[in-house]
Design a protein around this motif. Structure first.
Motif, PDB file in Angstrom:
ATOM      1  N   GLU A 184       0.907  -1.437   0.028  1.00 43.78           N
ATOM      2  CA  GLU A 184       0.039  -0.002   0.012  1.00 43.78           C
ATOM      3  C   GLU A 184       0.843   1.360   0.035  1.00 43.78           C
ATOM      4  O   GLU A 184       0.625   2.420  -0.818  1.00 43.78           O
ATOM      5  CB  GLU A 184      -0.907  -0.059   1.167  1.00 43.78           C
ATOM      6  CG  GLU A 184      -1.896  -1.337   1.191  1.00 43.78           C
ATOM      7  CD  GLU A 184      -2.786  -1.169   2.435  1.00 43.78           C
ATOM      8  OE1 GLU A 184      -2.561  -0.130   3.397  1.00 43.78           O
ATOM      9  OE2 GLU A 184      -3.810  -2.103   2.518  1.00 43.78           O
ATOM     10  N   LYS A 185       1.875   1.269   0.465  1.00 46.37           N
ATOM     11  CA  LYS A 185       2.859   2.303   0.764  1.00 46.37           C
ATOM     12  C   LYS A 185       4.270   1.885   0.480  1.00 46.37           C
ATOM     13  O   LYS A 185       4.825   0.985   0.923  1.00 46.37           O
ATOM     14  CB  LYS A 185       2.883   2.924   1.978  1.00 46.37           C
ATOM     15  CG  LYS A 185       1.499   3.480   2.458  1.00 46.37           C
ATOM     16  CD  LYS A 185       1.688   4.295   3.750  1.00 46.37           C
ATOM     17  CE  LYS A 185       0.360   4.912   4.083  1.00 46.37           C
ATOM     18  NZ  LYS A 185       0.364   5.771   5.589  1.00 46.37           N
ATOM     19  N   THR A 207      -1.142   3.061  -2.662  1.00 47.55           N
ATOM     20  CA  THR A 207      -1.948   4.284  -2.473  1.00 47.55           C
ATOM     21  C   THR A 207      -0.758   5.272  -2.196  1.00 47.55           C
ATOM     22  O   THR A 207      -1.242   6.744  -2.559  1.00 47.55           O
ATOM     23  CB  THR A 207      -2.681   4.519  -0.908  1.00 47.55           C
ATOM     24  OG1 THR A 207      -1.941   4.192   0.215  1.00 47.55           O
ATOM     25  CG2 THR A 207      -3.676   3.644  -0.783  1.00 47.55           C
ATOM     26  N   GLU A 208       0.358   5.114  -2.043  1.00 46.63           N
ATOM     27  CA  GLU A 208       1.502   6.172  -1.790  1.00 46.63           C
ATOM     28  C   GLU A 208       2.626   5.489  -2.573  1.00 46.63           C
ATOM     29  O   GLU A 208       2.915   4.613  -2.058  1.00 46.63           O
ATOM     30  CB  GLU A 208       1.732   6.257  -0.513  1.00 46.63           C
ATOM     31  CG  GLU A 208       0.672   7.222   0.038  1.00 46.63           C
ATOM     32  CD  GLU A 208       0.792   7.882   1.593  1.00 46.63           C
ATOM     33  OE1 GLU A 208       2.330   7.868   1.898  1.00 46.63           O
ATOM     34  OE2 GLU A 208       0.103   8.218   2.268  1.00 46.63           O
ATOM     35  N   ILE A 209       3.333   6.250  -3.305  1.00 48.30           N
ATOM     36  CA  ILE A 209       4.573   5.945  -4.076  1.00 48.30           C
ATOM     37  C   ILE A 209       5.714   7.205  -4.024  1.00 48.30           C
ATOM     38  O   ILE A 209       5.102   8.044  -4.423  1.00 48.30           O
ATOM     39  CB  ILE A 209       4.633   5.494  -5.504  1.00 48.30           C
ATOM     40  CG1 ILE A 209       3.879   4.303  -5.699  1.00 48.30           C
ATOM     41  CG2 ILE A 209       6.042   5.163  -6.066  1.00 48.30           C
ATOM     42  CD1 ILE A 209       3.655   3.895  -7.113  1.00 48.30           C
ATOM     43  N   ASN A 210       6.743   6.704  -3.321  1.00 45.53           N
ATOM     44  CA  ASN A 210       7.873   8.028  -3.352  1.00 45.53           C
ATOM     45  C   ASN A 210       9.098   7.585  -4.036  1.00 45.53           C
ATOM     46  O   ASN A 210       9.693   6.694  -3.220  1.00 45.53           O
ATOM     47  CB  ASN A 210       7.908   8.297  -1.816  1.00 45.53           C
ATOM     48  CG  ASN A 210       8.698   9.592  -1.785  1.00 45.53           C
ATOM     49  OD1 ASN A 210       9.505  10.096  -2.968  1.00 45.53           O
ATOM     50  ND2 ASN A 210       8.764  10.108  -0.687  1.00 45.53           N
ATOM     51  N   VAL A 211       9.270   7.937  -5.086  1.00 45.96           N
ATOM     52  CA  VAL A 211      10.814   7.604  -5.777  1.00 45.96           C
ATOM     53  C   VAL A 211      11.408   8.958  -6.144  1.00 45.96           C
ATOM     54  O   VAL A 211      12.130   8.911  -7.026  1.00 45.96           O
ATOM     55  CB  VAL A 211      10.267   6.788  -7.214  1.00 45.96           C
ATOM     56  CG1 VAL A 211      10.059   5.622  -6.929  1.00 45.96           C
ATOM     57  CG2 VAL A 211       9.517   7.551  -7.995  1.00 45.96           C
ATOM     58  N   SER A 212      11.277   9.822  -5.051  1.00 44.38           N
ATOM     59  CA  SER A 212      11.884  11.096  -5.537  1.00 44.38           C
ATOM     60  C   SER A 212      13.508  11.126  -5.274  1.00 44.38           C
ATOM     61  O   SER A 212      14.046   9.941  -4.661  1.00 44.38           O
ATOM     62  CB  SER A 212      11.411  12.099  -4.564  1.00 44.38           C
ATOM     63  OG  SER A 212      11.602  11.667  -3.081  1.00 44.38           O
ATOM     64  N   ASN A 213      14.303  11.759  -5.736  1.00 44.56           N
ATOM     65  CA  ASN A 213      15.614  11.798  -5.547  1.00 44.56           C
ATOM     66  C   ASN A 213      16.301  10.447  -6.097  1.00 44.56           C
ATOM     67  O   ASN A 213      17.138   9.996  -5.274  1.00 44.56           O
ATOM     68  CB  ASN A 213      16.075  12.379  -4.292  1.00 44.56           C
ATOM     69  CG  ASN A 213      15.704  13.825  -3.657  1.00 44.56           C
ATOM     70  OD1 ASN A 213      16.601  14.722  -4.353  1.00 44.56           O
ATOM     71  ND2 ASN A 213      14.678  13.817  -2.808  1.00 44.56           N
ATOM     72  N   ASN A 214      16.092  10.289  -7.312  1.00 44.45           N
ATOM     73  CA  ASN A 214      16.626   9.011  -7.795  1.00 44.45           C
ATOM     74  C   ASN A 214      17.533   9.523  -9.365  1.00 44.45           C
ATOM     75  O   ASN A 214      17.571  10.806  -9.341  1.00 44.45           O
ATOM     76  CB  ASN A 214      15.599   7.839  -7.886  1.00 44.45           C
ATOM     77  CG  ASN A 214      15.627   7.165  -6.786  1.00 44.45           C
ATOM     78  OD1 ASN A 214      16.598   6.239  -6.461  1.00 44.45           O
ATOM     79  ND2 ASN A 214      14.350   7.115  -6.072  1.00 44.45           N
ATOM     80  N   LEU A 229      -3.956   4.690  -6.219  1.00 44.01           N
ATOM     81  CA  LEU A 229      -3.044   5.638  -5.896  1.00 44.01           C
ATOM     82  C   LEU A 229      -3.520   7.030  -5.709  1.00 44.01           C
ATOM     83  O   LEU A 229      -4.380   7.830  -6.216  1.00 44.01           O
ATOM     84  CB  LEU A 229      -1.909   5.901  -7.148  1.00 44.01           C
ATOM     85  CG  LEU A 229      -0.711   6.210  -6.594  1.00 44.01           C
ATOM     86  CD1 LEU A 229       0.196   5.491  -5.668  1.00 44.01           C
ATOM     87  CD2 LEU A 229       0.238   6.790  -7.925  1.00 44.01           C
ATOM     88  N   LEU A 230      -3.062   7.500  -4.263  1.00 46.85           N
ATOM     89  CA  LEU A 230      -3.563   8.822  -3.809  1.00 46.85           C
ATOM     90  C   LEU A 230      -2.240   9.949  -3.928  1.00 46.85           C
ATOM     91  O   LEU A 230      -2.510  10.971  -4.173  1.00 46.85           O
ATOM     92  CB  LEU A 230      -3.718   8.792  -2.251  1.00 46.85           C
ATOM     93  CG  LEU A 230      -5.074   7.853  -1.857  1.00 46.85           C
ATOM     94  CD1 LEU A 230      -5.291   7.782  -0.694  1.00 46.85           C
ATOM     95  CD2 LEU A 230      -6.287   8.268  -2.772  1.00 46.85           C
ATOM     96  N   LYS A 231      -1.112   9.277  -3.719  1.00 51.54           N
ATOM     97  CA  LYS A 231       0.072  10.211  -3.515  1.00 51.54           C
ATOM     98  C   LYS A 231       1.096   9.614  -4.536  1.00 51.54           C
ATOM     99  O   LYS A 231       1.610   8.463  -4.361  1.00 51.54           O
ATOM    100  CB  LYS A 231       0.372  10.448  -2.045  1.00 51.54           C
ATOM    101  CG  LYS A 231       1.636  11.194  -2.009  1.00 51.54           C
ATOM    102  CD  LYS A 231       1.871  11.477  -0.567  1.00 51.54           C
ATOM    103  CE  LYS A 231       3.445  12.147  -0.352  1.00 51.54           C
ATOM    104  NZ  LYS A 231       3.731  12.354   0.948  1.00 51.54           N
ATOM    105  N   LEU A 232       1.528  10.413  -5.116  1.00 48.36           N
ATOM    106  CA  LEU A 232       2.881  10.123  -6.270  1.00 48.36           C
ATOM    107  C   LEU A 232       3.875  11.130  -6.131  1.00 48.36           C
ATOM    108  O   LEU A 232       3.739  12.266  -6.379  1.00 48.36           O
ATOM    109  CB  LEU A 232       2.527   9.855  -7.769  1.00 48.36           C
ATOM    110  CG  LEU A 232       3.420   9.777  -8.809  1.00 48.36           C
ATOM    111  CD1 LEU A 232       4.056   8.344  -8.359  1.00 48.36           C
ATOM    112  CD2 LEU A 232       2.857   9.653  -9.936  1.00 48.36           C
ATOM    113  N   LYS A 250      -8.056   8.361  -8.520  1.00 49.83           N
ATOM    114  CA  LYS A 250      -8.039   8.647  -7.128  1.00 49.83           C
ATOM    115  C   LYS A 250      -6.976   9.473  -6.701  1.00 49.83           C
ATOM    116  O   LYS A 250      -6.821   9.864  -5.562  1.00 49.83           O
ATOM    117  CB  LYS A 250      -8.205   7.210  -6.419  1.00 49.83           C
ATOM    118  CG  LYS A 250      -9.402   6.696  -6.495  1.00 49.83           C
ATOM    119  CD  LYS A 250      -9.297   5.310  -5.370  1.00 49.83           C
ATOM    120  CE  LYS A 250     -10.705   4.574  -5.421  1.00 49.83           C
ATOM    121  NZ  LYS A 250     -10.583   3.453  -4.603  1.00 49.83           N
ATOM    122  N   LEU A 251      -5.965   9.859  -7.503  1.00 47.91           N
ATOM    123  CA  LEU A 251      -4.807  10.584  -7.462  1.00 47.91           C
ATOM    124  C   LEU A 251      -5.318  11.985  -6.664  1.00 47.91           C
ATOM    125  O   LEU A 251      -6.186  12.563  -7.339  1.00 47.91           O
ATOM    126  CB  LEU A 251      -3.942  10.876  -8.603  1.00 47.91           C
ATOM    127  CG  LEU A 251      -2.667  11.633  -8.224  1.00 47.91           C
ATOM    128  CD1 LEU A 251      -1.987  10.749  -7.923  1.00 47.91           C
ATOM    129  CD2 LEU A 251      -2.257  11.986  -9.846  1.00 47.91           C
TER     130      LEU A 251
END
Length: 561
Positions: A184-185, A207-214, A229-232, A250-251
């Motif tokens: 889910e996260k 619901t959440e994916i964080n792939v920042s700073n890659n 997904l709510l947060k990308l 649902k974003l």
């Protein structure tokens, strides 16, 4: 040219001046009281213990020996405080975070009832394959370590719901991640990942994916299959193109700042989006479709791009509360933006605007929007097809209560009004309204209800009405700092104006004044005074045309000694 800064992962190193614990010292952290607590609760917290190795006693906590266990009564007549064998709980929560561990022993696989495992803030470079035995894990945190890959056995953790491996050295993500169907996260931010596998689209519960700073340059096409997904967060990468986001129905939050994105993708169908961040990219325009589809958008950040024009359709973003267009190539703004009802923060500095003076921009959002509203002509009103927001019921006018509560603004501009009921000002008092905008109506006198909010009122705009005089009660609005009475029918000011020493900006241009009032000393408190467009005999128009300083200098010379 590199558009974004590289954010280095935070690493923990052992400071050589401090003592590194021996294995025996590490073992001493597993006391009999801790063992008793673990057996009772199923939870073991060894965070922040300066551990250089996982205590060996941890793996024998459930063995019944004289050395590492408390006395256990196998009869059913034990004392209330003693342990009984049928009440012993298996280990379900293990926290080894914030130590200096360099590896996790293979014995970790014995704790097959673990549901939560925290290993963050250590010096781990790898994970043991036996981790795959922990098939009941739902939460795994290994962020802030030095891990560069995951063992294939890791992908057996099919019950995992929350996984964080941020701030590591991860260089690739296996396609087997698609097996973690309960996720889910997912947080893989601050790593060295150049590409996401296409199988990520199978994680339909995310619901959440964080792939920042890659080091991402693109997103897999099937990322739009993540219907939950709510947060990308894809910020701080090198992505140039984004797929259409329409399937992400649902974003709500999209963070895409600090990339190399050249155009805003399609959002048709994304009716739940509330916040979008596209700052520090190479975007050149705001698509009309974007303005038409983002009906619930509240925050739009487009700073530091290459945008040249702002479409009139941006006013369709009726729920927008924050808009950042700073540091672009914008020369003009649609005047209709001054009518956006919920806009509380509008940043536009760093552009080459022709229609707004720099001093107005520096004053802030309310002044910018007021300036735009004042420029709206009747032709503009027809062009934007503005529908009157006046709602009448039992002779009451209902303003935007959201704006009053959250922006401390009573905005009744452009409503064709001749009066405002006192009930409206009573609601404004409860909301502690500081700004009242009544411009472009048909008032022939100043609404007396303003007295109700005298303790809060600092700005008043009654421009473009039919006022012939100002009431004596105006002096009781003692906290007023800004007044705009331009484009009315005023011939003079009441002498009570002389007591309004808090006033710093007064606009009286385009009225019917043909002489100055006998309150010249009052104007000495004013920092901005606009009198142009009145039929003055004195001062001459040449003095009026030079602005505030010229007019005040003239008035000072007229003060009797």
């Amino acid at each position: 040219m590199e558009k974004h800064s590289k954010v280095k992962s935070r690493r923990k190193f052992i400071n050589p001046i401090f003592h590194v614990q021996t294995k025996d010292e590490d073992d001493n952290h597993i006391t009999k009281d801790i063992i008793k607590s673990v057996r009772k609760t199923g939870q073991l917290n060894l965070s922040c213990r300066h551990l250089s190795s996982v205590p060996e006693k941890m793996f024998t906590m459930y063995e019944l020996t004289d050395e590492n266990a408390v006395n256990i009564d196998f009869s059913r007549t034990s004392k209330e405080d003693d342990e009984v064998w049928w009440n012993i709980k298996p280990l379900t929560h293990l926290d080894l975070s914030s130590n200096v561990l360099t590896n996790i022993p293979v014995q970790i696989g014995m704790f097959q009832d673990l549901t939560i495992l925290s290993l963050q803030d250590n010096n781990l470079t790898s994970l043991p394959p036996e981790l795959g035995n922990l098939t009941k894990l739902t939460k795994l945190f290994i962020n802030r370590n030095k891990i560069n890959n995951l063992p294939k056995e890791f992908f057996k953790l099919t019950e995992l719901k929350n996984f964080s491996i941020s701030n590591n050295c991860l260089e690739c993500v296996s396609k087997s991640i698609a097996d973690l169907v309960m996720l889910e996260k997912l947080d893989m931010s601050n790593n060295l990942i150049p590409k996401l596998p296409s199988g990520i689209g199978f994680l339909v519960r995310l619901t959440e994916i964080n792939v920042s700073n890659n080091k991402l340059t693109e997103l897999p096409p099937d990322i739009v299959n993540l219907r939950s997904l709510l947060k990308l967060d894809i910020s701080h990468n090198s992505i140039r193109h984004l797929p259409d986001m329409g399937e992400l129905r649902k974003l709500q939050l999209l963070y895409a700042q600090h990339n190399d994105i050249e155009e805003i993708p399609g959002f048709q169908g994304c009716e739940q989006v509330e916040e979008v961040y596209f700052g520090n990219n190479f975007i050149k325009e705001i698509p009309l479709e974007f303005c038409e589809n983002m009906v619930h958008l509240k925050i739009l950040e487009l700073r530091d791009n290459q945008i040249e024009t702002v479409p009139n359709e941006i006013t369709n973003l009726a729920h927008l509360t924050k808009l950042d267009l700073s540091n672009n190539n914008i020369t003009e703004l649609p005047y209709a933006m001054g009518l956006m009802p919920h806009l509380q923060s509008f940043k536009i500095e760093g552009n080459k605007l022709k229609q707004i003076r720099p001093d107005i921009i520096q004053t802030g959002t309310n002044r910018i929007l007021r300036h735009l509203r004042e420029k709206i002509s009747e032709e503009d009103m027809q062009t934007i097809n503005m529908i009157s927001l006046e709602v009448s019921y039992d002779n009451k006018i209902f303003p935007d209560r959201y704006q009053m509560r959250n922006g401390n603004i009573l905005n009744l501009a452009l409503k064709n009004l001749t009066h405002v009921p006192e009930e409206c000002f009573s609601e404004a008092k409860e909301a502690k309204v500081t700004v009242v905008d009544l411009c472009k109506n048909r008032f022939i006198e100043v609404p007396s209800g303003l007295i109700i909010i005298a303790d809060y009122l600092t700005e008043l705009n009654l421009s473009v009405n039919q006022l012939k005089e100002l009431p004596e009660f105006i002096k009781d609005l003692t906290k007023l700092k800004f007044c705009d009475f331009s484009k009315n029918l005023l011939m003079s000011l009441p002498e009570s104006f002389a007591s309004m020493v808090s006033l710093r900006e007064l606009i009286l241009s385009n009225n019917k004044q043909d002489k100055n009032n006998p309150i010249v000393p009052f104007f000495l408190f004013i920092l901005c005074l606009e009198l142009k467009g009145n039929p003055f005999r004195q001062p001459r128009y040449a003095i009026l045309d030079q602005g505030t300083e010229s007019v005040l200098s003239y008035l000072r010379d007229k003060i009797p000694l």
